[in-house]
Scaffold this motif. Structure first.
Motif, short mmCIF file in Angstrom:
data_model
loop_
_atom_site.label_atom_id
_atom_site.label_comp_id
_atom_site.label_asym_id
_atom_site.label_seq_id
_atom_site.Cartn_x
_atom_site.Cartn_y
_atom_site.Cartn_z
N GLU A 17 0.83 -1.21 0.00
CA GLU A 17 0.00 0.00 0.00
C GLU A 17 0.87 1.27 0.00
O GLU A 17 0.52 2.26 -0.65
CB GLU A 17 -0.92 0.02 1.23
N GLU A 18 1.98 1.21 0.73
CA GLU A 18 2.88 2.37 0.79
C GLU A 18 3.49 2.64 -0.59
O GLU A 18 3.67 3.80 -0.98
CB GLU A 18 4.03 2.12 1.78
N ILE A 19 3.82 1.57 -1.30
CA ILE A 19 4.41 1.73 -2.64
C ILE A 19 3.37 2.32 -3.58
O ILE A 19 3.67 3.20 -4.40
CB ILE A 19 4.97 0.39 -3.16
N VAL A 20 2.13 1.85 -3.45
CA VAL A 20 1.03 2.39 -4.26
C VAL A 20 0.92 3.89 -4.05
O VAL A 20 0.84 4.67 -5.01
CB VAL A 20 -0.31 1.68 -3.92
N VAL A 21 0.94 4.31 -2.79
CA VAL A 21 0.83 5.74 -2.47
C VAL A 21 1.98 6.53 -3.11
O VAL A 21 1.76 7.60 -3.69
CB VAL A 21 0.80 5.95 -0.93
N GLU A 22 3.20 6.00 -3.01
CA GLU A 22 4.36 6.70 -3.59
C GLU A 22 4.20 6.86 -5.10
O GLU A 22 4.49 7.92 -5.65
CB GLU A 22 5.65 5.93 -3.27
N VAL A 23 3.77 5.79 -5.76
CA VAL A 23 3.60 5.85 -7.21
C VAL A 23 2.48 6.85 -7.56
O VAL A 23 2.62 7.63 -8.51
CB VAL A 23 3.30 4.45 -7.80
N GLU A 24 1.42 6.83 -6.78
CA GLU A 24 0.32 7.77 -7.05
C GLU A 24 0.77 9.21 -6.91
O GLU A 24 0.36 10.08 -7.67
CB GLU A 24 -0.86 7.47 -6.11
N LYS A 25 1.63 9.47 -5.93
CA LYS A 25 2.18 10.83 -5.77
C LYS A 25 2.92 11.23 -7.04
O LYS A 25 2.79 12.35 -7.52
CB LYS A 25 3.18 10.86 -4.60
N LEU A 26 3.72 10.29 -7.57
CA LEU A 26 4.51 10.61 -8.77
C LEU A 26 3.62 10.81 -9.99
O LEU A 26 3.87 11.69 -10.80
CB LEU A 26 5.51 9.48 -9.05
N THR A 27 2.58 9.97 -10.11
CA THR A 27 1.71 10.11 -11.29
C THR A 27 0.90 11.39 -11.20
O THR A 27 0.60 12.01 -12.21
CB THR A 27 0.77 8.90 -11.45
N ALA A 28 0.55 11.80 -9.99
CA ALA A 28 -0.17 13.07 -9.82
C ALA A 28 0.69 14.21 -10.34
O ALA A 28 0.21 15.10 -11.03
CB ALA A 28 -0.52 13.28 -8.35
N LYS A 29 2.01 14.14 -10.03
CA LYS A 29 2.92 15.18 -10.51
C LYS A 29 3.05 15.13 -12.03
O LYS A 29 3.13 16.14 -12.68
CB LYS A 29 4.31 14.98 -9.86
N VAL A 30 3.04 13.89 -12.56
CA VAL A 30 3.13 13.73 -14.01
C VAL A 30 1.94 14.40 -14.67
O VAL A 30 2.06 15.12 -15.65
CB VAL A 30 3.19 12.23 -14.39
N ALA A 31 0.74 14.18 -14.10
CA ALA A 31 -0.49 14.72 -14.70
C ALA A 31 -0.50 16.24 -14.69
O ALA A 31 -1.03 16.87 -15.60
CB ALA A 31 -1.70 14.18 -13.93
N ARG A 32 0.09 16.84 -13.66
CA ARG A 32 0.11 18.29 -13.55
C ARG A 32 1.05 18.88 -14.55
O ARG A 32 1.06 19.36 -15.52
CB ARG A 32 0.62 18.70 -12.16
#
Lengths: 354, 189
Positions: free
Chosen positions: A339-354
């Motif tokens: 779950e922690e890894i999922v959160v980290e990846v989601e943080k990165l993809t959020a930045k990618v989307a922005r």
């Protein structure tokens, strides 16, 4: 093939015996004690020798002696114990003696804790003892792979006349999984051990030593070692790519963390995030080319380790400025949840989307 | 296997010596014999000496990624400290199996299913006071739906080996007592 239910430690020990290892020298330390525990029962059954030495240093020099005589020999320990062995490991690498060394990593530095860790990556792959040398380093992720790689490790050691390290962690050592053992004999094309100390009847004496007072001779010896490391890099790099073909984000992880990352990748894909995994199986030689090839095709690489950032340096070296390399780590014996890894990846993809 | 996808995770926790590690191995081993993928991880270290011990088991029809589970689908708890430690981690809607003879407080969460059973009493009743673990395991297997009674009996004899064949019957009696309890108990305590 019959499936047995074993810990990673036991599977490595059994694989070593099946690979022809007949000598084990060690000193107890958690979380790898099931290896000596298994060996003390198993080796006498096959006419082998188990010896608990008075210290890690003594045990590694016993390995030096047995390897020098051409025998298949193994030692095992965990982080602080492996640090103690470094003097002997440097000697064995210098003398070009084949052997297998198992490190079931635990949290450091210092005496640290006994829970799983990956913070000995630098020590395993970059040297650890003194001098310009490298171990061949294998990083299994499952009990089956631990057994398979241990069987192979003895061949690799003989082929390159080089110490091979199996780098696991407390999870791999303590975990039980199904495992089956291939009937595997040593490879037929291994070089003969003409250098081994087997008695001088009918031939001139072989010499195994590491003292070399003539700088020009010592430099030549070092260059010869480097040639060997280059040959390993050309011939022996192993890496698993998992769901990388369409991946926008690639996780780089090895051993236990890599399998946790696979669960994270499944969860991420269910959420519509295209994640993949590059899992180095050989940490030395490192799969630089795989990362270099993948880098231009992905938005980011997230290296995840049970350390505060060690393998990530090799990933960055491979990738250069072709893509951004990020890092997430837990340490001190904490195993990250998927779950922690999922959160980290989601943080990165959020930045990618922005 | 009938092609149905299977995945389940369970944490089993209690005092060292209560046999939690063993029933964890029994679950994994029996499932392995059925052709499933399994992982079993113990807690290891000083906490095993007199304190709490726990293990995590994953059973799956697919190769298993993470063997480490933050939020298990089921939880077996055999003492108070284990309830303290693990109740918050049980997945919402998950199954909590409690040894009511030793766990003296009720579960606090309302979004989980609790099966509380007097495992020690049942174990004594079948004639083996040390088999409380098998009573709880019976309840777990009855609710889990992955293993049959035959799977467990085969797993037990595989793990015990010949030397403890005489213990098989009483352990299966304890197991059956747990099964009965799970079938009779309401889904929610």
């Amino acid at each position: 093939m019959e499936k047995l239910f074993m810990t990673g430690n036991e599977a490595i020990a059994e694989a070593a015996v099946r690979a022809g290892c007949r000598y084990y020298f060690g000193y107890p330390i958690t979380p790898q004690n099931e290896i000596p525990e298994y060996m003390v029962k198993r080796l006498p059954e096959v006419g082998g020798v188990f010896l608990q030495a008075e210290s890690e240093i003594a045990s590694i020099f016993m390995v030096y002696g047995a390897a020098g005589s051409g025998a298949r020999v193994m030692t095992s320990s965990a982080s602080p114990g492996i640090s103690l062995k470094q003097e002997g490991i440097s000697y064995i690498a210098a003398a070009e003696l084949p052997c297998v060394i198992v490190n079931m990593m635990r949290g450091g530095p210092g005496l640290g804790g006994i829970q799983p860790s990956q913070s000995d990556y630098f020590q395993a792959t970059k040297g650890g003892g003194h001098g310009d040398y490298h171990l061949f380093v294998l990083a299994p992720a499952t009990v089956q792979e631990a057994a398979d790689l241990c069987l192979e490790a003895f061949d690799i050691a003989d082929r390159y006349r080089n110490p091979v390290m199996i780098l696991g962690d407390g999870v791999l050592g303590q975990m039980m999984e199904p495992v089956s053992f291939q009937d595997r004999r040593p490879a037929a094309d291994l070089p003969e051990k003409t250098w081994a100390l087997t008695g001088t009847k009918g031939r001139a004496a072989n010499v195994v030593k590491t003292l070399n007072l003539d700088p020009s001779v010592l430099e030549k010896h070092n260059l010869k070692l480097q040639e060997k490391y280059k040959r390993m890099a050309k011939e022996e790099v192993r890496v698993e790519c998992y769901q990388v073909d369409d991946a926008e984000i690639v996780i780089a992880a090895y051993g236990t963390v890599a399998r946790i990352a696979k669960t994270a990748i499944q969860a991420l894909r269910e959420k519509g995030i295209k994640a993949g995994l590059v899992r180095p199986i050989t940490l030395y030689p490192f799969p630089y080319k795989t990362f270099a090839d993948i880098a231009p095709k992905v938005r980011k690489i997230l290296t995840v380790e049970m350390s505060l950032g060690q393998m990530v340096e090799d990933v960055r070296l491979a990738v250069g400025d072709k893509t951004e390399v990020c890092f997430f780590g837990r340490c001190g014996g904490i195993v990250p949840g998927y779950e922690e890894i999922v959160v980290e990846v989601e943080k990165l993809t959020a930045k990618v989307a922005r | 296997m009938n092609g149905k996808s299977i995945y389940t995770s369970v944490i089993m926790a209690g005092f060292g010596g209560q046999g939690l590690m063993f029933i964890g191995k029994l679950l994994a081993y029996s499932a392995m014999k059925r052709g499933l993928h399994v992982t079993w991880i113990p807690s290891y270290g000083p906490e095993m000496r007199g304190g709490t011990a726990n293990c995590t088991v994953v059973v799956s029809s697919e190769p298993i990624g993470s063997p480490v589970i933050q939020k298990p689908e089921s939880l077996i708890v055999m003492n108070n400290p284990s309830l303290e430690a693990f109740e918050p981690r049980l997945k919402a809607g998950g199954l909590l199996f409690l040894n009511a003879d030793l766990v003296t407080r009720p579960a606090t969460r309302t979004d989980i299913n609790v099966i509380a059973l007097p495992a020690n009493d049942e174990a004594v009743r079948v004639g083996e006071h040390r088999a409380a673990n098998m009573v709880v395991f019976g309840a777990y297997v009855a609710r889990g739906g992955i293993l049959s009674r035959d799977d467990v009996a085969a797993g037990l004899s595989g793990l015990f080996g010949e030397k403890a064949a005489s213990k098989l019957e009483v352990n299966m009696k304890a197991f059956d007592a747990g099964v009965k309890y799970a079938q009779a108990a309401p889904a929610r305590a």
